[in-house]
Design a protein around this motif. Structure first.
Motif, short mmCIF file in Angstrom:
data_model
loop_
_atom_site.label_atom_id
_atom_site.label_comp_id
_atom_site.label_asym_id
_atom_site.label_seq_id
_atom_site.Cartn_x
_atom_site.Cartn_y
_atom_site.Cartn_z
N ALA A 285 3.79 5.59 -5.72
CA ALA A 285 3.69 5.82 -6.85
C ALA A 285 2.65 6.80 -7.58
N ARG A 286 1.56 6.96 -6.53
CA ARG A 286 0.31 7.90 -6.88
C ARG A 286 0.86 9.25 -7.00
N LEU A 287 1.43 9.59 -5.89
CA LEU A 287 1.92 10.76 -5.83
C LEU A 287 3.23 11.14 -6.92
N LEU B 197 0.74 -1.19 -0.04
CA LEU B 197 0.13 0.12 0.08
C LEU B 197 0.91 1.33 0.00
N PHE B 198 2.09 1.44 0.75
CA PHE B 198 2.89 2.44 0.63
C PHE B 198 3.64 2.59 -0.57
N ARG B 199 3.80 1.56 -1.30
CA ARG B 199 4.71 1.83 -2.73
C ARG B 199 3.38 2.47 -3.52
N ALA B 200 2.41 1.68 -3.52
CA ALA B 200 0.99 2.21 -4.54
C ALA B 200 0.90 3.60 -4.07
N HIS C 181 12.99 15.12 -3.64
CA HIS C 181 13.30 13.74 -3.65
C HIS C 181 13.28 13.23 -4.98
N PHE C 182 12.01 13.49 -5.63
CA PHE C 182 11.68 13.05 -7.21
C PHE C 182 12.63 13.73 -8.25
N LYS D 269 16.66 9.27 -9.20
CA LYS D 269 16.56 8.88 -10.86
C LYS D 269 17.52 7.82 -11.25
N VAL D 270 18.70 7.59 -10.45
CA VAL D 270 19.37 6.12 -10.45
C VAL D 270 18.35 5.10 -10.51
N VAL D 271 17.80 4.92 -9.36
CA VAL D 271 16.86 3.84 -8.79
C VAL D 271 15.77 3.50 -10.05
N ARG D 272 15.07 4.90 -10.19
CA ARG D 272 14.07 4.92 -11.33
C ARG D 272 14.55 4.06 -12.62
N GLU D 273 15.57 4.57 -13.09
CA GLU D 273 16.10 4.19 -14.37
C GLU D 273 16.46 2.71 -14.20
N ARG D 274 17.00 2.19 -13.04
CA ARG D 274 17.49 0.84 -13.00
C ARG D 274 16.07 0.12 -12.85
#
Length: 72
Positions: free
Chosen positions: A19-21, A13-16, A53-54, A60-65
């Motif tokens: 992600a919505r934010l 639920l936290f990840r969702a 943070h975004f 950005k590194v984590v997002r691309e990975r």
């Protein structure tokens, strides 16, 4: 066993929610619009922190990975 189920549910639920934010954040092009379209369930200081943070290099590194991993 129940504790594990509760923890995994909370994590999902936290990840969702996060992600919505990020989807809301990504809908706007500049800081003024991002800050003025804060979700009602997030206070202003937390929204500012998330906006920072975004755009961080770490995020950005984590997002691309993760993006590459999903493509596999």
């Amino acid at each position: 066993m129940l504790q594990g189920l509760v923890i995994s549910t909370i994590q999902r639920l936290f990840r969702a929610w996060k992600a919505r934010l990020h989807v809301i954040y990504s809908s706007y092009d500049n800081d003024k619009d991002i800050l003025s379209h804060r979700p009602e369930d997030v206070n202003l200081d937390d929204w500012k922190h998330l906006a920072e943070h975004f755009v961080s290099d770490e995020f950005k590194v984590v997002r691309e990975r993760n993006k590459r991993n999903r493509e596999k």
